[in-house]
Design a protein around this motif. Structure first.
Motif, PDB file in Angstrom:
ATOM      1  N   ARG A   1     -11.353  94.384 107.757  1.00 14.92           N
ATOM      2  CA  ARG A   1     -11.427  92.858 106.989  1.00 14.92           C
ATOM      3  C   ARG A   1     -12.664  93.211 105.815  1.00 14.92           C
ATOM      4  O   ARG A   1     -13.172  94.130 105.782  1.00 14.92           O
ATOM      5  N   ASP A   2     -11.726  91.711 105.428  1.00 13.73           N
ATOM      6  CA  ASP A   2     -12.384  91.469 103.931  1.00 13.73           C
ATOM      7  C   ASP A   2     -12.344  90.528 103.487  1.00 13.73           C
ATOM      8  O   ASP A   2     -12.905  89.929 105.200  1.00 13.73           O
ATOM      9  N   GLN A   3     -12.774  90.233 102.301  1.00 15.67           N
ATOM     10  CA  GLN A   3     -13.289  88.516 102.686  1.00 15.67           C
ATOM     11  C   GLN A   3     -12.362  87.103 102.960  1.00 15.67           C
ATOM     12  O   GLN A   3     -12.634  86.417 103.023  1.00 15.67           O
ATOM     13  N   CYS A   4     -11.300  87.283 102.799  1.00 17.82           N
ATOM     14  CA  CYS A   4     -10.123  86.371 103.479  1.00 17.82           C
ATOM     15  C   CYS A   4      -9.244  86.850 104.842  1.00 17.82           C
ATOM     16  O   CYS A   4      -8.727  86.142 105.200  1.00 17.82           O
ATOM     17  N   LYS A   5      -9.396  88.085 105.122  1.00 19.11           N
ATOM     18  CA  LYS A   5      -8.372  88.603 105.667  1.00 19.11           C
ATOM     19  C   LYS A   5      -9.025  89.517 106.970  1.00 19.11           C
ATOM     20  O   LYS A   5     -10.147  90.121 106.411  1.00 19.11           O
ATOM     21  N   SER A   6      -8.454  89.580 107.938  1.00 20.90           N
ATOM     22  CA  SER A   6      -9.147  90.336 108.926  1.00 20.90           C
ATOM     23  C   SER A   6      -8.292  89.996 109.872  1.00 20.90           C
ATOM     24  O   SER A   6      -6.653  89.576 110.622  1.00 20.90           O
TER      25      SER A   6
ATOM     26  N   SER B   1     -19.857  93.926 106.383  1.00 22.16           N
ATOM     27  CA  SER B   1     -19.503  91.929 106.065  1.00 22.16           C
ATOM     28  C   SER B   1     -17.544  92.139 105.833  1.00 22.16           C
ATOM     29  O   SER B   1     -17.312  92.027 106.144  1.00 22.16           O
ATOM     30  N   GLU B   2     -17.943  94.157 104.791  1.00 21.90           N
ATOM     31  CA  GLU B   2     -16.281  93.933 105.153  1.00 21.90           C
ATOM     32  C   GLU B   2     -15.692  95.656 105.017  1.00 21.90           C
ATOM     33  O   GLU B   2     -16.535  96.388 104.779  1.00 21.90           O
ATOM     34  N   LEU B   3     -14.709  95.272 106.281  1.00 21.10           N
ATOM     35  CA  LEU B   3     -14.591  96.363 106.652  1.00 21.10           C
ATOM     36  C   LEU B   3     -12.840  97.088 106.098  1.00 21.10           C
ATOM     37  O   LEU B   3     -11.863  97.117 106.632  1.00 21.10           O
ATOM     38  N   THR B   4     -13.313  97.450 105.136  1.00 23.32           N
ATOM     39  CA  THR B   4     -12.089  98.171 104.565  1.00 23.32           C
ATOM     40  C   THR B   4     -11.781  99.649 103.873  1.00 23.32           C
ATOM     41  O   THR B   4     -10.599 100.237 104.482  1.00 23.32           O
ATOM     42  N   HIS B   5     -12.627  99.809 104.472  1.00 24.86           N
ATOM     43  CA  HIS B   5     -12.754 101.669 104.654  1.00 24.86           C
ATOM     44  C   HIS B   5     -13.239 102.379 105.976  1.00 24.86           C
ATOM     45  O   HIS B   5     -14.511 102.143 106.021  1.00 24.86           O
ATOM     46  N   PHE B   6     -13.048 103.079 106.598  1.00 27.01           N
ATOM     47  CA  PHE B   6     -13.234 103.630 107.509  1.00 27.01           C
ATOM     48  C   PHE B   6     -13.864 105.008 107.848  1.00 27.01           C
ATOM     49  O   PHE B   6     -12.611 105.956 108.091  1.00 27.01           O
ATOM     50  N   PRO B   7     -14.824 105.795 107.345  1.00 20.03           N
ATOM     51  CA  PRO B   7     -15.058 107.297 107.017  1.00 20.03           C
ATOM     52  C   PRO B   7     -14.534 107.899 107.937  1.00 20.03           C
ATOM     53  O   PRO B   7     -15.645 108.230 109.208  1.00 20.03           O
TER      54      PRO B   7
ATOM     55  N   SER C   1      -0.117  87.797 107.246  1.00 17.48           N
ATOM     56  CA  SER C   1       0.453  86.489 108.011  1.00 17.48           C
ATOM     57  C   SER C   1      -1.087  85.734 107.568  1.00 17.48           C
ATOM     58  O   SER C   1      -0.973  84.217 108.234  1.00 17.48           O
ATOM     59  N   MET C   2      -2.377  85.954 106.581  1.00 18.50           N
ATOM     60  CA  MET C   2      -3.478  85.474 106.768  1.00 18.50           C
ATOM     61  C   MET C   2      -3.271  84.792 105.256  1.00 18.50           C
ATOM     62  O   MET C   2      -2.694  85.744 104.098  1.00 18.50           O
ATOM     63  N   GLN C   3      -3.778  83.599 105.068  1.00 15.63           N
ATOM     64  CA  GLN C   3      -4.490  83.485 103.745  1.00 15.63           C
ATOM     65  C   GLN C   3      -5.391  82.931 103.280  1.00 15.63           C
ATOM     66  O   GLN C   3      -6.484  82.418 104.253  1.00 15.63           O
ATOM     67  N   CYS C   4      -6.232  83.127 101.973  1.00 16.50           N
ATOM     68  CA  CYS C   4      -7.836  83.766 101.756  1.00 16.50           C
ATOM     69  C   CYS C   4      -7.479  81.607 101.445  1.00 16.50           C
ATOM     70  O   CYS C   4      -7.049  80.944 100.733  1.00 16.50           O
ATOM     71  N   SER C   5      -8.846  81.198 102.268  1.00 19.87           N
ATOM     72  CA  SER C   5      -9.314  80.150 101.928  1.00 19.87           C
ATOM     73  C   SER C   5      -9.889  79.734 100.671  1.00 19.87           C
ATOM     74  O   SER C   5     -10.282  80.255  99.820  1.00 19.87           O
TER      75      SER C   5
END
Length: 264
Positions: free
Chosen positions: A11-16, A80-86, A260-264
């Motif tokens: 999950r980041d600011q525009c995709k999950s 709020s952002e989950l891009t790295h899962f140590p 498949s997801m687009q940033c708003s």
């Protein structure tokens, strides 16, 4: 499912990407593409007399289904952002090891005893013995999950930082819905090892209320065995082949689902 209950593979600011969708899609990819890969014939040859194609394919599905289960712990889902899962690969493999230990506690002498199944050749294993089931679970499921991100954080593995992550306490509440789905999935399988392995993992997760993972020594032994330059065929081949197959499907699914997801 409420928003609070949703767990993410990314999950980041525009995709999950929701975690269950990701791991289920990777599992399906591994299942449907396995027989079309070169590794299928070699793994079938190595495991001949130990397990048939049907059982091997169910375990390959399970590897995909559980490869990111380490991301589901509460401590890795915060933010709020989950891009790295140590160390989620370490946590996932540790969860599997605890599940296998619980399944076969009467046949092994503690966690460290599982290391002997890493170098045990498949020849001579009885087709329905507990030793056979432990060997299959360790080599087709645990090792590919443990090493599926090894190239991305070599320092973490080879310098010993993995012990730091395994010594922490982890809880499993937010992603509790995954437990029921694992149990439902277990009911879909034909073979007892597949069914019992998923059910045991679900039980381990349901009991993870601040429990420390008691597997540091075993993880260290496994890493040393796989790094050993002495040829430990066929285990090393199965590990490398399964890691490659898992990473291919993992990358395909992540790219497809997230693009498949687009940033708003």
């Amino acid at each position: 499912m409420t928003m609070k209950e949703v767990c993410y593979a990314y999950r980041d600011q525009c995709k999950s990407e929701e975690l269950w969708k990701h791991i289920k899609d990777v599992s399906d990819c591994m299942k449907h593409s396995y027989l079309h890969t070169k590794i299928s014939k070699k793994i079938s040859w190595i495991t001949r007399g130990v397990a048939g194609t049907g059982e091997i394919m169910e375990l390959i599905e399970i590897t995909g289904l559980l490869h990111d289960i380490g991301k589901s712990f509460d401590e890795l889902q915060n933010g709020s952002e989950l891009t790295h899962f140590p160390a989620h690969d370490l946590l996932g493999a540790s969860t599997l090891i605890r599940a296998i230990h619980n399944m076969f506690s009467d046949a092994i002498d503690g966690y460290d005893d599982l290391s002997k199944y890493i170098v045990m050749p498949p020849e001579g294993l009885k087709s329905r013995s507990k030793e056979k089931d432990i060997w299959l679970a360790m080599n087709l499921v645990v090792l590919p999950i443990l090493f599926h991100h090894y190239a991305q954080h070599e320092y973490q593995y080879w310098s010993g930082r993995w012990a730091e992550y395994l010594s922490k306490r982890y809880t499993f509440e937010r992603c509790g819905y995954i437990i029921g789905r694992l149990r439902d999935q277990a009911d879909q399988y034909r073979y007892g090892l597949s069914q019992n392995l998923l059910r045991s993992v679900a039980t381990v997760l349901s009991e993870s209320k601040g429990v420390m993972f008691p597997v540091e020594n075993l993880i260290f032994k496994i890493i040393q065995l796989i790094r050993n330059p002495v040829n430990i065929h066929p285990t090393k081949y199965i590990t490398l082949a399964m890691v490659g197959h898992l990473n291919t499907c993992d990358g395909i699914v992540a790219q497809r689902n997230r693009e498949s997801m687009q940033c708003s």
